[in-house]
Structures are given as C-alpha cells and as structure tokens.
Design an enzyme around this catalytic site. Sequence first.
Site, PDB file in Angstrom:
ATOM      1  CE1 TYR A  95     -53.191  78.306  93.388  1.00  0.00           C
ATOM      2  CE2 TYR A  95     -53.676  80.318  94.150  1.00  0.00           C
ATOM      3  CZ  TYR A  95     -52.806  79.515  93.430  1.00  0.00           C
ATOM      4  OH  TYR A  95     -52.015  80.027  92.588  1.00  0.00           O
ATOM      5  NE  ARG A 139     -48.200  79.225  89.842  1.00  0.00           N
ATOM      6  CZ  ARG A 139     -49.573  79.231  90.029  1.00  0.00           C
ATOM      7  NH1 ARG A 139     -50.500  79.067  89.162  1.00  0.00           N
ATOM      8  NH2 ARG A 139     -49.975  78.972  91.206  1.00  0.00           N
ATOM      9  CG  HIS A 147     -51.048  82.870  87.403  1.00  0.00           C
ATOM     10  ND1 HIS A 147     -50.834  81.917  86.584  1.00  0.00           N
ATOM     11  CD2 HIS A 147     -51.703  84.054  86.966  1.00  0.00           C
ATOM     12  CE1 HIS A 147     -51.426  82.561  85.401  1.00  0.00           C
ATOM     13  NE2 HIS A 147     -51.893  83.835  85.485  1.00  0.00           N
TER      14      HIS A 147
END
Length: 363
Positions: A273, A260, A264
Amino acid sequence: MTVDASRGAEAPPELIQLLTPEGERVEHPDYDIDLTPEEIRGLYRDLVLVRRVDLEAVALQRQGELGIWASLLGQEAAQIGSGRALTEADMAFPTYREHGVAWCRGVDPLNLLGLFRGVNHGGWDPAEHNFHLYTIVIGSQTLHAVGYAMGIQRDGAEAASIVYFGDGATSQGDVNEAFIWASVFNAPVVFFCQNNQWAISEPLEKQTRIPLYRRASGFGFPGVRVDGNDVFACLAVTRKALADARSGQGPTLIEAFTYRMGAHTTSDDPTRYRVAAELEAWKLKDPIERLRAYMFKSQIADQEFFDTIEAEADELGRDVRKRCLEMPEPEPLAIFDHVYTERHPLVDAERAEFATYLEGFEA
C-alpha cells in the site's frame, strides 16, 4: 490504489524543530533547550540501543520466537525525547509500540518480548515504573490516562500523566471522549500522538482534513506539532507540556510528525500500500543519523564514542536474544492468577474447568 510518493517528504508548516535532518542546530523562540554534552551523548545512546532491541525483536519474530512484534523503527526520537521529559512522579500510558518510552522508564526489554512471546501478561509492575501495561485496544488508554490525571488533580500531587497513541487512534470515540473530559476538568494530562502517517494501510488523509494538532482547539486546549524525528524538539516540547499540566494549566495535544519506517506489525506487508520512494524520502530524516551528524559537527563525540555505543548495542542484542530464548514456559493455569486481586468464584470455576480439560491430554 495510487500513492503520492512525495507525501510527507517536505516539512509541514508550523513544525517545531530544533535539529534539522542535516544535523544543524536551530533555535525556536518558545522552545529552548540547554543540554550538556553528557546529556546529548545519553540521548544518542538511548536511540541506538532502543533501535537495536527493536531490530532483534523483529528478527526473533521472523524466526518463530515471537508471535508478533510492533516495530518502532523511525519513531525512536519521539519516544526517547518525550520519555526523557518525564519525572519519576509522572505516569505514562502506552499503546503497544512504545518500546522507547519503556526503556526510559526502566522496563527490562525482556518483559516486552515476553508479552509478545506469550509467556507473561505484561511482565512489569506499572506502579514500580510509572509505566502502564501495553494497551492493544486502540485509543482506550487515553481514557485511562485522563482518569489517572484527574486522580492526580484531586490528590494535589505535583505530577502529570502522558498518553501515547497513533494518528489512526484519533478517529476513535474513546480518544475524543478523553479530550472532552480532559478539557472540561482541566486534567493534568499530555496527549502524545505519534503521527507516523499510516494507520496500518490507511494513510493520514483518511483520518483528518486538517493537521491533527489543530483538533485540540475544538476541545478547548492547546495543540502543537513537533518534528517527531528530532529528539531535542520532542524533549523540549514535552517538557513544557508536562510542566504546564503540573502547574494547573490543563492538557496539551502534541502531534509528533514522524514516519513508520517498518511494517505496522510483523504480520503486515507495507509494500502492498505504499511506494518505496516515500520510504526513501523519510530515510533522509533518520533521527539517529541527524543527531550523529550534529555531534560530529559540534565535537561532542568522536568515532571512538560511536564505536563504543555500537559495540554496546550488539552486546545488548545478544543478551536480549539469549534471555528471550531461555524464558520458561508458564504453567497453563497461571493465566488465571492475576485476573482479580482476590479470589473470584467465576474465575475459580473457569480454572477448574480448564484444569479438567488439560487432564484429558495426560497419558
């Protein structure tokens, strides 16, 4: 929190690949594919146009025109490859990120934007496109797909269903229940897991101790891992899995190993993160660039072709933006129109109550 910057940078073992990140064509004994130059150019066009729609949608959300958007950036090959493997009779069950599969099924991108703009309830007829409405509840669509496949089985139809979900969804009970039902009833369904390495901020190692595709063996059906950034491999592997399903050989789990590239959703900040080095490593595996390199080397297309596709993508972006901004606001009471196929006393009561509430704002 520490993050391994090299995680996912190397190709995992047992990965089915037909087109390397450098654009070199390779053979696989079990997954051969013979595409015409026209078909290859068509796949490239799909990848570029779908990415352009996605980028436009992200920009629209940032400008306050969409409530939220789930980007497919980096996952185009997995979606276009698998989407183009479907026949007209097959039924697809998406999550909320399968914009590329929607494109393959003939769904107008405007309908996708309308959902996230809050002006429609999906915007397309699943029966018309054989593409189900987007599913927000994580993993529940796997049960829908298995149920549909069991219906296909009982009708004796020559078709299959395919269901899309992410690596994080594999931890959901619904997905595991779907695996059990599909296996026991030998349902004609393909489970297509886009392993993009992150379930929002949770890395893959929080979901599994083994490669995801190996989970299938515990349920009694085959699993395979494919390079999710290789449109040729995704097409070939999905074609075979669907053919197996249609011929009575039961379900298959496909793990499309991809990444990805964006957030998100547009409400997420991936810089909190994961590290930039990980993203940079995966940029070298870009699905569009590897196909472009192959087409150049094989003289399947010239610069004029690529320029034409870019111009078409820009025009598509302008068209999507214009039509999105022109979408009419729905009547507030329209939210009750399609809850049930027929009149329902509870819905009628709620409609009347809401109508009274709205009247309180009238001058």
